[in-house]
Design an enzyme around this catalytic site. Structure first.
Site: not given
Length: 667
Positions: A144, A149
């Site tokens: 991932e 973010e």
């Protein structure tokens, strides 16, 4: 044409067919654009996720129809893509979460360069957790990559990698961000390896500077991520030819003992905004956000998100574009197609240059959908072909080489699918390929000289008499070479037979569509085969179906050619020079899946409508005499070759061409 010129031409065939396709790009960048997601077509590349939030957030993900009708997504007047959340509805903390959107790419992508241009990202709002990230199909084993973010009042982007086992990175790599964790594997829990960017790379400060660009370069050795403010975007990006060597220092340079090629497999891209959940809710009290329950930060987050809808008006994404680049893939398809055209064009030029080879103007047949004329008789009778006008003038043999395809050539439509409904005319196709021309020397028949044109075609000298039509069956013409079906001859203009050849790899059972033609009678002659039929200029009768090979061969006494439908082709003006008969395909040049180069012009493809079964036995070939006494010879089929390279002209084939042409020139 001189021998030296011919040798150069043959050499060009080898070069054009053997050269490996290369990247057709003149810029200094090694990356080629493969996809661009933007504007009205942005959502063509995404699907909507409407399940429960995997991060346990206080959110309700909308499907596409609801998102569109409620204004959660739209394309702005400037062409950017807006994706927001519900900022009008006050909710119950015990009920469903706030409406939002999560979209995931329809495809998975491999290593490359990925660039996102953001006009706006969700602002620095308590309770929010926006992210632009990628993940493999099997988490955490396929990895991932969290590109953008942040949570709550975030103002600095956090880049995080997750994978399985142990995956350690070096903190000594040159980067502008700060690495707070160097272990990407699950052995460190769910933290992953983390690099935090500088303030202003996320949230409200990012939006105040009119947004910017994030670029991720993903290779088997490392992952690098850059951030560029709007005023600092590299020129190579704005020009569409990104050059990572000129990007400068990345925000994150993720490299170490970890094998990225093994730990990070194909990824899909995800864009979403959730609320609270494991991370945003877990650190809600540490982010300067209002805490209603000090003993439960997650519940405090939920209470705030449910009761303060207006706080989330700025929690939206506005995306100018997402572009995907990969090394050398942007023009590879065009390069291969260009190479194929070059190879076939050179082959045509070489054959055109063969001395002392004549060709007769040949009409091009446009099919399917000609009229079918059959006898109105009980099922015991067979279809009867409608004879063409037997009066044909004999034209002198023209010394004109078969031309390459020109705008005058009418392309035949593609043949119908084998799944067509009953009653439709199915059109089968046979392609004659460039072959070894070792049969150039003339051959003799009982009544007339047959000159080898190439590819198994023959030509009868102009002295041959005009062939009259014959509707009665004639004896089949057995063959002495490899199994080749003898087809009825047809004459055009000067009485020259138009031979029909077939590749040994003709499909074993290709069933023609039924047009209501009666079935053959049991009283039919044992070996029926229509004789040659002469025609007027402009009308080309279709050939009898080409038999296909069978494992058992043709039983003794059986006919190698079954009774077929008669197909009448509407009149069409004859070209002024020899025009190619081409197989039903978008263009006159084709590269077959069996790695052969199809040649146009007199090496013709023919279409027919019938059941096809070919004898696999070896029988002797004899000329067939017509009613007028003219003989129609069956020339030995030239061997079809498959070169060592998958799409190249074989060296042995080239040697055969040179030897054959040399013999013709000396003669």
């Amino acid at each position: 044409m001189s021998s030296s010129s011919f040798v150069w031409t043959v050499g060009s065939i080898a070069l054009s067919s053997l050269i490996t396709p290369t990247i057709a790009d003149g810029s200094g960048s090694r990356y080629q654009l493969t996809e661009a997601w933007q504007g009205e077509k942005f959502l063509d590349h995404f699907k909507f996720f409407s399940g429960s939030d995997p991060t346990n957030g206080f959110v309700t993900y909308a499907n596409q129809s609801y998102a569109e009708s409620s204004g959660l997504i739209e394309v702005t007047e400037s062409g950017s893509f807006y994706m927001g959340v519900d900022y009008k509805t006050k909710l119950s903390p015990n009920g469903p979460g706030r409406d939002s959107v999560r979209i995931e790419s329809k495809e998975y992508y491999d290593e490359g360069l990925y660039i996102i241009d953001l006009q706006h990202m969700p602002g620095s709002v308590c309770g929010t957790w926006p992210a632009f990230w990628s993940v493999g199909p099997n988490w955490p084993y396929d990895g991932e990559i969290d590109i953008i973010e942040g949570v709550n009042k975030h103002e600095a982007n956090e880049i995080v990698l997750h994978t399985s086992g142990s995956c350690s990175l070096s903190s000594e790599n040159d980067m502008s961000g700060t690495m707070s964790s160097s272990e990407c594997g699950e052995s460190s829990g769910t933290i992953g390896c983390v690099v935090k960017g500088q303030t202003g790379t996320s949230g409200a400060p990012f939006n105040e500077k009119n947004g910017g660009v994030y670029a991720m370069e993903w290779t088997s050795s490392f992952v690098k991520i850059w951030y560029f403010a709007r005023s600092e975007i590299p020129q190579s990006i704005t020009e569409g030819n990104p050059d990572t060597t000129a990007f400068g220092t990345p925000m994150a340079h993720l490299q170490g003992t970890c094998d990225f090629g093994e730990r990070f497999k194909s990824q899909k891209f995800i864009l979403d905004t959730t609320f609270c959940g494991d991370w945003a809710g877990g650190v809600f009290g540490d982010s300067g956000c209002p805490v209603s329950d000090p003993s439960n930060p997650i519940q405090s987050c939920v209470n705030y998100v449910a009761e303060n809808p207006a706080a989330f008006k700025e929690a939206y994404w506005e995306i100018n574009y997402i572009k995907l680049f990969q090394t050398g893939t942007g023009h590879s398809t065009a390069s291969i197609a260009s190479q194929a055209e070059t190879a076939t064009a050179v082959v045509s030029k070489t054959v055109d240059s063969v001395p002392s080879v004549t060709s007769t103007p040949i009409l091009e047949t446009t099919a399917p959908a000609p009229e079918t004329v059959s006898a109105e008789a009980p099922a015991t009778s067979s279809a009867v072909p409608e004879p063409a006008n037997p009066q044909t003038s004999v034209a002198g043999a023209e010394t004109t080489a078969a031309p390459a395809p020109s705008p005058e050539t009418t392309a035949a439509p593609a043949s119908p699918s084998s799944d067509d409904s009953e009653g439709a005319d199915a059109v089968s196709e046979t392609t004659i390929y460039v072959t070894e021309t070792t049969t150039i020397c003339g051959a003799s028949t009982q009544k007339g000289t047959i000159q080898t044109i190439g590819g198994g075609e023959t030509e009868v000298s102009p002295a041959s008499s005009t062939v009259e039509s014959a509707a009665t069956p004639a004896a089949p013409t057995p063959t002495s070479q490899e199994p080749v079906a003898s087809l009825p001859g047809t004459t055009v203009n000067d009485g020259t037979p138009v031979p029909t050849d077939v590749s040994p790899e003709t499909p074993a059972e290709e069933t023609a569509g039924e047009s209501g033609a009666p079935t053959p009678s049991a009283e039919q002659p044992e070996k029926p085969q229509p004789a040659a039929t002469s025609i007027e200029t402009g009308i080309v009768p279709p050939p009898v179906s080409n038999p296909a090979p069978t494992e058992q061969g043709t039983p003794e006494g059986a006919s190698p050619v079954d009774a077929t439908e008669s197909r009448h082709v509407p009149d069409e003006p004859a070209p002024t020079s020899a025009a190619p008969i081409r197989s039903p395909s978008p263009s006159s040049w084709t590269i077959s899946s069996s790695s052969r180069v199809a040649l146009s012009s007199s090496f013709a493809s023919t279409t027919s409508s019938a059941s096809r079964t070919t004898s696999a036995t070896k029988e002797a070939t004899a000329p067939t005499e017509t009613d007028s006494g003219a003989s129609t010879g069956t020339n030995p089929e030239s061997p079809v070759f498959t070169a060592g390279a998958s799409k190249s002209v074989g060296i042995s084939g080239l040697a055969g061409i040179v030897c054959g042409i040399a013999m013709a020139m000396l003669a």
